[in-house]
Design an enzyme around this catalytic site. Structure first.
Site: not given
Length: 492
Positions: A99-101, A104, A106-107, A218
Site C-alpha cells: 500500500l505504501g512506504y 522506517i 512499508s505497509v 507530521d
C-alpha cells in the site's frame, strides 16, 4: 500533480535530508526529547528474546474492552479468535498488496487467515532501523499506537516481531489519503464545506493527542487516511514526541466575553483548578470536587449563562531540539533551531487547512532550500483564486504566525480553535454523525482470492527509498503486483 513531499530526517543522513546549511542547534537540555539509542537498542533486544521464531505481543482479548469506540468491531473478534489458539505471527497473515512506504517501513494490505478480516500491516526491517539509528522511532510509534483510543486515530490490533522484522497490525482504510483525494477534486482543491469537515476531525484527533502528551509533528494530507464510511484516521506516528501534560480547567471565553475580559481564558482559582496527568476517557467524571465537598454551581463564579469551564490540555512546557518534519510543513521555530513544542502542530494545522482550500502550500519554493527560506522570511499570502471566506483566511492567519508564543491555540490548544467563526455550526459532540463529503467505493477483496501468497512475502522496493510519500491505505492503482519472496526484499 503535486509531487510527494519528503520528510526532514533528524539525523540528516539520507537521500531526503536537507540540502542547505544546518541551523546552529544547541545541545539538548534535560527537558528536551530523549534520544538514548543504547537504551532503546537494549529494550528492542529484550523484546526480541521472548521466543525463538515469531515473537508475538498481540493485544490480549481484554484490550478490546478498553477501547469503547471499537465496540462490536469484527476485526477485534477475528484477532481474538486467532490469538486464543496461540501467539499471532507473520504466518497467520496473507500479504495481498503493498500500500505504501515510508522512512522506517512499508505497509501492506493483509488478510488474517481463516477470518476474512483485512488489516494494514506496517513492516519494519530491524537491521535497517539499527544501521540508521532509528530504533527509537519505531519503538515510540508502537508505544503511541498502544495508547490510542479515539475514532479518528488508529487502533493497534496486534504487534509482533520475527528475526528480521517488527510488525504492527492496524486498520485498513479503503479510501486512500486526503492528498490523493484532493488531486481528484475539481481544480485540485476541496470546497470550504469539505475542508471544514476534514479539518474538524483532524482537530479533534490533535486535541486528543495533546491530552495524552503527544506532539504529532507530521500533519499533512498524505497522513490523513479516509475510512470506508468517509471519516478520517490520522496515521504515521514515527516522528511524534511524547511528553508530560497537565490538564487544567479554564474559564470559558464566552463567560469572559460577558465579563469584559475580551475572551481571554483565565485559569480557575487554585481551589477549583484541576491539574494532573490522566487519560482523557476518564477525565471528565473527575472534573468537579468530590460530592461531600462540592459547592453549588453558583459558587464557582463560572456558570454565568450556563457556561461550563473549559478543558485546557496543551503540553506547553515541552521543548525538543529535533530537526524533523516535512519541508513544506515545517514550523519556523524548527527551521531556526530554537527548540519547539506543541505549537508546531498548530502551525502544521494552518498549512494543512491552506492546502485543502487552495491545492498548494503557502511557502512552497522551487526546492527544499527555497521552501525553508520562504517559511522564515516570506509573509503569508493568499492567491486570488480560489476565493475562500474571510473567516477561513482569518483562522489560517492566526495559525501561521511565525512566533509560536503568539500563535492561536499555543496556550489553550484546540479549545481556542473550536471557538473560531470558521467552525461555527460544527456540533463537536456529534462530529462522527456528520455526513462525510466523500464516501469511498467499497473494496472488492474477491480478486485477491486466487493469490495464495505466502505470509512471508513482500515487494522489492529498492527503487523507492528516494521518496517518503506515505500512502497507507492509499492509491489502489499502484503497486498491485504480487510480491516476491521476502528474503530478497529491501525496505529502504
Amino acid at each position: 500533480m503535486t509531487s510527494p513531499v519528503p520528510k526532514v530526517n533528524e539525523n540528516l543522513n539520507n537521500q531526503n535530508d536537507l540540502k542547505m546549511p544546518s541551523p546552529r542547534i544547541p545541545p539538548p537540555t534535560p527537558n528536551s526529547e530523549i534520544q538514548h539509542n543504547s537504551t532503546t537498542t537494549t529494550a528492542m533486544q529484550t523484546h526480541s528474546r521472548q521466543s525463538n521464531s515469531s515473537r508475538s505481543n498481540s493485544l490480549e482479548s481484554s484490550t478490546a474492552h478498553l477501547r469503547p469506540h471499537t465496540g462490536g468491531d469484527v476485526r477485534w473478534e477475528a484477532v481474538n479468535s486467532v490469538s486464543a489458539k496461540g501467539p499471532i505471527g507473520l504466518s497467520n497473515f496473507r500479504l495481498l498488496k503493498r500500500l505504501g512506504y515510508g522512512d522506517i517501513g512499508s505497509v501492506y494490505l493483509v488478510e488474517l487467515r481463516g477470518t476474512n478480516a483485512y488489516f494494514a500491516m506496517k513492516i519494519m526491517d530491524k537491521a535497517s532501523l539499527a544501521s540508521r539509528n532509528k530504533l527509537l522511532r519505531a519503538q515510540t510509534e508502537r508505544e503511541i499506537l498502544g495508547l490510542l483510543d479515539h475514532p479518528f486515530l488508529p487502533t493497534l490490533y496486534s504487534y509482533f516481531d520475527t528475526d528480521k522484522f517488527y510488525c504492527l497490525v492496524m486498520e485498513f482504510c479503503s479510501g486512500g489519503n486526503l492528498h490523493s483525494l484532493r488531486q481528484k477534486q475539481p481544480n485540485k482543491h476541496f470546497t470550504e464545506e469539505a475542508a471544514r469537515f476534514y479539518a474538524s476531525e483532524v482537530l479533534l484527533a490533535l486535541e486528543y493527542l495533546h491530552m495524552l502528551g503527544i506532539v504529532y509533528r507530521d500533519l499533512k494530507p498524505e497522513n490523513v487516511l479516509v475510512r470506508d464510511e468517509g471519516h478520517i484516521m490520522l496515521s504515521d506516528f514515527d516522528l511524534s514526541l511524547r511528553c508530560s501534560v497537565s490538564p487544567t480547567l479554564v474559564k470559558s471565553s464566552s463567560t469572559h466575553n460577558q465579563t469584559g475580559n475580551g475572551g481571554v481564558g483565565g485559569i480557575l482559582d487554585n481551589e477549583y483548578a484541576l491539574h494532573g496527568c490522566m487519560q482523557p476517557s476518564t477525565f471528565f467524571p473527575r472534573i468537579l470536587p468530590s460530592k461531600k465537598n462540592r459547592k453549588s454551581k453558583s459558587d464557582f463564579g463560572l456558570f454565568v449563562g450556563g457556561a461550563m469551564p473549559e478543558l485546557m490540555a496543551e503540553p506547553t512546557n515541552v521543548r525538543s531540539m529535533s530537526f524533523v518534519g516535512t519541508h513544506e510543513y515545517l514550523a519556523p521555530e524548527i527551521i531556526r533551531g530554537e527548540g519547539h513544542g506543541s505549537a508546531v502542530d498548530w502551525w502544521t494545522f494552518g498549512i494543512f487547512l491552506y492546502e485543502l482550500l487552495h491545492g498548494t502550500t503557502p511557502f512552497k519554493g522551487q526546492g527544499n532550500r527555497a521552501t525553508l527560506y520562504n517559511v522564515i522570511g516570506q509573509p503569508l499570502r493568499f492567491p486570488d483564486s480560489p476565493q475562500v471566506s474571510f473567516v477561513a483566511r482569518d483562522l489560517i492567519r492566526g495559525l501561521l504566525v511565525k512566533e509560536p508564543h503568539k500563535r492561536i491555540a499555543c496556550k489553550r490548544g484546540a479549545t481556542e480553535i473550536k471557538q473560531h467563526p470558521f467552525f461555527e455550526g460544527v456540533n463537536w459532540a456529534l462530529v462522527r454523525s456528520a455526513m462525510p463529503p466523500h464516501i469511498p467505493e467499497p473494496v472488492d477483496f474477491t480478486h485477491f482470492a486466487k493469490k495464495d501468497t505466502s505470509a512471508a512475502v513482500a515487494e522489492n522496493s529498492h527503487n523507492h527509498h528516494h521518496s517518503d510519500h506515505h500512502n497507507v491505505g492509499g492509491d489502489h492503482s499502484q503497486n498491485s503486483t504480487t510480491p516476491p519472496d521476502y528474503v530478497e526484499f529491501e525496505y529502504f
